[in-house]
Design a protein around this motif. Structure first.
Motif, PDB file in Angstrom:
ATOM      1  N   LEU A  60       4.372 -11.335  -6.362  1.00 62.77           N
ATOM      2  CA  LEU A  60       3.904 -10.598  -7.544  1.00 62.77           C
ATOM      3  C   LEU A  60       4.769  -9.362  -7.817  1.00 62.77           C
ATOM      4  O   LEU A  60       4.746  -8.825  -8.921  1.00 62.77           O
ATOM      5  N   GLY A  61       5.515  -8.909  -6.780  1.00 62.62           N
ATOM      6  CA  GLY A  61       6.426  -7.775  -7.010  1.00 62.62           C
ATOM      7  C   GLY A  61       6.222  -6.611  -6.064  1.00 62.62           C
ATOM      8  O   GLY A  61       6.936  -5.608  -6.159  1.00 62.62           O
ATOM      9  N   ALA A  62       5.276  -6.695  -5.148  1.00 59.60           N
ATOM     10  CA  ALA A  62       5.060  -5.594  -4.201  1.00 59.60           C
ATOM     11  C   ALA A  62       6.200  -5.572  -3.182  1.00 59.60           C
ATOM     12  O   ALA A  62       6.850  -6.597  -2.941  1.00 59.60           O
ATOM     13  N   THR A  63       6.439  -4.402  -2.587  1.00 54.46           N
ATOM     14  CA  THR A  63       7.392  -4.348  -1.482  1.00 54.46           C
ATOM     15  C   THR A  63       6.601  -4.103  -0.197  1.00 54.46           C
ATOM     16  O   THR A  63       5.697  -3.256  -0.162  1.00 54.46           O
ATOM     17  N   ILE A  64       6.953  -4.855   0.823  1.00 54.21           N
ATOM     18  CA  ILE A  64       6.166  -4.808   2.059  1.00 54.21           C
ATOM     19  C   ILE A  64       7.094  -4.698   3.258  1.00 54.21           C
ATOM     20  O   ILE A  64       8.086  -5.423   3.343  1.00 54.21           O
ATOM     21  N   THR A  65       6.764  -3.802   4.188  1.00 51.49           N
ATOM     22  CA  THR A  65       7.487  -3.734   5.459  1.00 51.49           C
ATOM     23  C   THR A  65       6.446  -3.882   6.559  1.00 51.49           C
ATOM     24  O   THR A  65       5.464  -3.131   6.590  1.00 51.49           O
ATOM     25  N   THR A  66       6.676  -4.838   7.434  1.00 54.66           N
ATOM     26  CA  THR A  66       5.714  -5.076   8.517  1.00 54.66           C
ATOM     27  C   THR A  66       6.367  -4.758   9.855  1.00 54.66           C
ATOM     28  O   THR A  66       7.485  -5.201  10.126  1.00 54.66           O
ATOM     29  N   GLU A  67       5.672  -3.979  10.664  1.00 53.64           N
ATOM     30  CA  GLU A  67       6.145  -3.689  12.031  1.00 53.64           C
ATOM     31  C   GLU A  67       4.959  -3.843  12.946  1.00 53.64           C
ATOM     32  O   GLU A  67       4.073  -2.974  12.966  1.00 53.64           O
ATOM     33  N   GLY A  68       4.901  -4.916  13.684  1.00 56.84           N
ATOM     34  CA  GLY A  68       3.731  -5.165  14.531  1.00 56.84           C
ATOM     35  C   GLY A  68       2.488  -5.253  13.665  1.00 56.84           C
ATOM     36  O   GLY A  68       2.453  -6.003  12.682  1.00 56.84           O
ATOM     37  N   ASP A  69       1.482  -4.430  13.997  1.00 60.10           N
ATOM     38  CA  ASP A  69       0.232  -4.519  13.225  1.00 60.10           C
ATOM     39  C   ASP A  69       0.203  -3.520  12.069  1.00 60.10           C
ATOM     40  O   ASP A  69      -0.853  -3.278  11.483  1.00 60.10           O
ATOM     41  N   ARG A  70       1.361  -2.926  11.742  1.00 60.83           N
ATOM     42  CA  ARG A  70       1.418  -1.903  10.690  1.00 60.83           C
ATOM     43  C   ARG A  70       2.125  -2.483   9.471  1.00 60.83           C
ATOM     44  O   ARG A  70       3.245  -2.989   9.571  1.00 60.83           O
ATOM     45  N   VAL A  71       1.457  -2.385   8.343  1.00 63.40           N
ATOM     46  CA  VAL A  71       2.036  -2.921   7.107  1.00 63.40           C
ATOM     47  C   VAL A  71       2.137  -1.762   6.104  1.00 63.40           C
ATOM     48  O   VAL A  71       1.134  -1.132   5.766  1.00 63.40           O
ATOM     49  N   ALA A  72       3.368  -1.494   5.652  1.00 58.69           N
ATOM     50  CA  ALA A  72       3.564  -0.476   4.603  1.00 58.69           C
ATOM     51  C   ALA A  72       3.806  -1.224   3.302  1.00 58.69           C
ATOM     52  O   ALA A  72       4.627  -2.141   3.246  1.00 58.69           O
ATOM     53  N   ILE A  73       3.083  -0.853   2.278  1.00 59.64           N
ATOM     54  CA  ILE A  73       3.103  -1.673   1.066  1.00 59.64           C
ATOM     55  C   ILE A  73       3.041  -0.790  -0.187  1.00 59.64           C
ATOM     56  O   ILE A  73       2.361   0.237  -0.200  1.00 59.64           O
ATOM     57  N   ARG A  74       3.793  -1.201  -1.181  1.00 58.50           N
ATOM     58  CA  ARG A  74       3.850  -0.477  -2.457  1.00 58.50           C
ATOM     59  C   ARG A  74       3.784  -1.486  -3.580  1.00 58.50           C
ATOM     60  O   ARG A  74       4.488  -2.507  -3.529  1.00 58.50           O
ATOM     61  N   ALA A  75       2.989  -1.194  -4.584  1.00 62.36           N
ATOM     62  CA  ALA A  75       2.939  -2.085  -5.752  1.00 62.36           C
ATOM     63  C   ALA A  75       3.110  -1.231  -7.006  1.00 62.36           C
ATOM     64  O   ALA A  75       2.282  -1.245  -7.901  1.00 62.36           O
ATOM     65  N   ASP A  76       4.195  -0.461  -7.019  1.00 60.16           N
ATOM     66  CA  ASP A  76       4.428   0.431  -8.165  1.00 60.16           C
ATOM     67  C   ASP A  76       4.750  -0.367  -9.420  1.00 60.16           C
ATOM     68  O   ASP A  76       4.381   0.023 -10.524  1.00 60.16           O
ATOM     69  N   GLN A  77       5.496  -1.446  -9.226  1.00 54.12           N
ATOM     70  CA  GLN A  77       5.825  -2.315 -10.354  1.00 54.12           C
ATOM     71  C   GLN A  77       5.545  -3.759  -9.976  1.00 54.12           C
ATOM     72  O   GLN A  77       5.654  -4.108  -8.816  1.00 54.12           O
ATOM     73  N   LEU A  78       5.207  -4.553 -10.965  1.00 51.80           N
ATOM     74  CA  LEU A  78       5.012  -5.978 -10.685  1.00 51.80           C
ATOM     75  C   LEU A  78       6.004  -6.796 -11.488  1.00 51.80           C
ATOM     76  O   LEU A  78       6.426  -6.389 -12.554  1.00 51.80           O
ATOM     77  N   ARG A  79       6.343  -7.963 -10.948  1.00 46.61           N
ATOM     78  CA  ARG A  79       7.211  -8.836 -11.733  1.00 46.61           C
ATOM     79  C   ARG A  79       6.438 -10.046 -12.255  1.00 46.61           C
ATOM     80  O   ARG A  79       6.925 -10.771 -13.105  1.00 46.61           O
ATOM     81  N   SER A  80       5.228 -10.245 -11.731  1.00 43.39           N
ATOM     82  CA  SER A  80       4.436 -11.393 -12.179  1.00 43.39           C
ATOM     83  C   SER A  80       2.956 -11.064 -12.014  1.00 43.39           C
ATOM     84  O   SER A  80       2.582 -10.227 -11.198  1.00 43.39           O
ATOM     85  N   THR A  81       2.122 -11.715 -12.803  1.00 50.96           N
ATOM     86  CA  THR A  81       0.673 -11.553 -12.610  1.00 50.96           C
ATOM     87  C   THR A  81       0.055 -12.924 -12.337  1.00 50.96           C
ATOM     88  O   THR A  81      -1.111 -13.158 -12.631  1.00 50.96           O
ATOM     89  N   ALA A  82       0.853 -13.822 -11.753  1.00 48.66           N
ATOM     90  CA  ALA A  82       0.380 -15.195 -11.535  1.00 48.66           C
ATOM     91  C   ALA A  82       0.360 -15.568 -10.056  1.00 48.66           C
ATOM     92  O   ALA A  82       1.353 -15.407  -9.353  1.00 48.66           O
ATOM     93  N   ALA A  83      -0.785 -16.058  -9.600  1.00 48.03           N
ATOM     94  CA  ALA A  83      -0.906 -16.578  -8.228  1.00 48.03           C
ATOM     95  C   ALA A  83      -0.889 -18.102  -8.314  1.00 48.03           C
ATOM     96  O   ALA A  83      -1.837 -18.714  -8.800  1.00 48.03           O
ATOM     97  N   PRO A  84       0.201 -18.711  -7.851  1.00 47.52           N
ATOM     98  CA  PRO A  84       0.367 -20.151  -8.056  1.00 47.52           C
ATOM     99  C   PRO A  84      -0.508 -21.015  -7.146  1.00 47.52           C
ATOM    100  O   PRO A  84      -0.959 -20.576  -6.085  1.00 47.52           O
ATOM    101  N   TYR A  85      -0.692 -22.235  -7.590  1.00 47.46           N
ATOM    102  CA  TYR A  85      -1.491 -23.232  -6.865  1.00 47.46           C
ATOM    103  C   TYR A  85      -1.055 -23.366  -5.407  1.00 47.46           C
ATOM    104  O   TYR A  85      -1.884 -23.434  -4.509  1.00 47.46           O
ATOM    105  N   GLU A  86       0.261 -23.385  -5.173  1.00 46.23           N
ATOM    106  CA  GLU A  86       0.792 -23.605  -3.816  1.00 46.23           C
ATOM    107  C   GLU A  86       0.236 -22.557  -2.839  1.00 46.23           C
ATOM    108  O   GLU A  86       0.020 -22.854  -1.677  1.00 46.23           O
ATOM    109  N   MET A  87       0.035 -21.341  -3.328  1.00 52.52           N
ATOM    110  CA  MET A  87      -0.488 -20.287  -2.448  1.00 52.52           C
ATOM    111  C   MET A  87      -2.001 -20.414  -2.304  1.00 52.52           C
ATOM    112  O   MET A  87      -2.544 -20.355  -1.206  1.00 52.52           O
ATOM    113  N   VAL A  88      -2.679 -20.583  -3.446  1.00 58.53           N
ATOM    114  CA  VAL A  88      -4.145 -20.563  -3.413  1.00 58.53           C
ATOM    115  C   VAL A  88      -4.677 -21.772  -2.649  1.00 58.53           C
ATOM    116  O   VAL A  88      -5.695 -21.679  -1.963  1.00 58.53           O
ATOM    117  N   LYS A  89      -3.964 -22.892  -2.707  1.00 60.84           N
ATOM    118  CA  LYS A  89      -4.482 -24.077  -2.006  1.00 60.84           C
ATOM    119  C   LYS A  89      -4.414 -23.892  -0.498  1.00 60.84           C
ATOM    120  O   LYS A  89      -5.191 -24.485   0.230  1.00 60.84           O
TER     121      LYS A  89
END
Ligand code: UD1
Length: 428
Positions: A60-89
């Motif tokens: 969807l456009g978020a930026t994510i950095t994962t280190e062990g159990d810590r997730v840093a995440i930003r969703a300042d801008q999006l490139r899509s507003t669509a969650a496709p079938y492949e993911m939801v299924k």
């Protein structure tokens, strides 16, 4: 497909540390779509569903950095507003992006989750709630399409206290214009944890954790840090692992208060359960006694612990009646348990479990996340070897389960391989 092979009959003893709650981490991650700024989420469990949610957010456009159990995440801008079938299924909880997308970005296209192994599981209450909040919602070509310039606060009564439905509407209401009241809201600890995070981000929420939630909409949410609550279902699963093997387990880094209904039933089987501040010790009875169990919304007995409890009761002295009231066909693990010697009769949403003195190891197939856990537990207690196939279901929700069980003395290994069918599961 990987398989898990268990050599049963070993008493489990020792300490196990509980990971963060998958069902809290998923809505919290989805809710990062609601605002700007960095969010740092810790105690995020390393399970497949979290990975799927992260992949969806990146898509969807978020930026994510994962280190062990810590997730840093930003969703300042999006490139899509669509969650496709492949993911939801592969993960129904993908539907949790619906509320945040339409609330902040004005539109969302989210694949409609289909049926799943444990029942039809509609999302009508999520959609009706969004309509109440002023969204235009339609379902076309298998996709939910929702649109709104800006949502407006409303009074929403949920016919059923749906957990992800409450979360979706709670998130959406945070950015709506005016006041939203959600009646008959889900009271699960994971809903409360989401609300705590949203409040740190600037949302105005009262009553989360009760069946009446009031949200005063704000125009923007900021970044915040948050530690996810411990996984009560994982904790409950290890308690049953102790109980079913006649063991003595110390379940650490958990919240006993989130597990009261489970603890009451485990005590009912004769186990000695000692609650600490952030730990629970279970010393098993020589042989469990039968108890009746009825699943219910929180604070009732969780449906996500039903399969594990049936495994335990299959070895109890006496007959137990287990009633599943949350999902319509959540007894699919039972035919597999019967292959291990369990005596269970299913009558609608009732399972009548006549305890047997022993189970015998067998090849069995997992059909959903918690069913897999039930079969692993049965395998721990069974005589001989049990091989559980389709363990990808298990990997969706249990972090390093073989390592944790091995740490308690189980003889268990994962076999990388190809036995078991393909396809993804759609279960809690
Ligand atoms: C969540 C949990 C899942 C748990 C379940 C019940 C997550 C990611 N998953 O699933 O682990 O087993 O709660 O505690 O948190 N229903 C409707 N219409 C709707 C929504 C739900 O009829 O729009 C029904 C369902 O079919 C089911 C019942 O309500 O019979 C409860 O389901 P719900 O609370 O929504 O489950 P989930 O949120 O999907």
């Amino acid at each position: 497909m990987d398989r898990i092979v268990i050599s049963g009959g070993h008493t489990l003893r020792g300490e196990v540390r509980i990971s963060g709650a998958k069902n809290a981490a998923l809505p919290i991650l989805a809710s990062t779509l609601l605002g700007r700024g960095e969010c740092v989420i810790t105690n995020v469990p390393g399970v497949k569903d979290v990975l799927t949610m992260s992949q969806l957010l990146v898509l969807l456009g978020a930026t994510i950095t994962t280190e062990g159990d810590r997730v840093a995440i930003r969703a300042d801008q999006l490139r899509s507003t669509a969650a496709p079938y492949e993911m939801v299924k592969t993960m129904r909880a993908s539907v949790l992006v619906l509320g945040p997308l339409v609330a902040r970005w004005g539109e969302a296209t989210v694949s409609l989750p289909g049926g799943c192994a444990i029942g039809t599981r509609p999302v009508d209450l999520h959609l009706n709630g969004l309509v109440k909040l002023g969204a235009e919602v339609s379902v076309e070509h298998g996709y939910i399409r929702a649109k709104a310039q800006r949502l407006r606060g409303a009074r929403i009564h949920l016919d059923i206290p749906t957990v992800t439905g409450t979360e979706n509407l709670l998130m959406a209401a945070c950015l709506a214009d005016g006041t939203t009241v959600i009646e008959n809201a889900a009271k699960e600890p994971e809903v409360l944890d989401l609300a705590h995070f949203l409040v740190k981000r600037g949302a105005k929420i009262a009553g989360a954790g009760t069946d009446l939630i009031t949200v005063e909409g704000v125009s923007v949410l900021r970044g915040a840090d948050h530690e996810v609550i411990p996984d009560r279902i994982e904790a409950g699963t290890y308690l049953v692992a102790g109980a079913i093997t006649g063991g003595d387990v110390y379940v650490n880094a958990c919240r006993p208060g989130h597990l009261e209904a489970v603890i009451v039933k485990l005590r009912g089987t004769g186990a000695d359960v000692i609650e600490g501040k952030e730990s629970i010790r279970l010393k098993a009875a020589r042989r469990p006694r039968a108890v009746d169990v009825r699943t219910f919304a929180h604070p009732g007995f969780p449906t996500d612990m039903q399969a594990q409890m049936v495994a335990l009761l299959s070895l109890a002295e006496g007959t137990s009646v287990v009633v599943e009231t949350v999902f319509e066909s959540r007894f699919i693990h039972i035919p597999e348990l019967q292959r291990m010697g369990a005596e269970v009769r299913i009558d609608g949403n009732h399972a009548v479990v006549s305890g047997v003195a022993k189970l015998t190891g067998a090849p069995v197939m997992a059909s959903d996340l918690r069913a897999s856990a039930g079969l692993i537990l049965a395998g721990l207690a069974a005589e001989g070897e049990t091989e559980v196939s389709r363990v990808y279901h298990l990997d969706r929700g249990y972090e390093r389960i073989e390592d944790k069980l091995r740490g308690l003395g189980a003889v268990i290994r994962r076999v990388k391989g190809s036995t078991g069918g393909a396809g993804a599961g759609q279960t809690p």
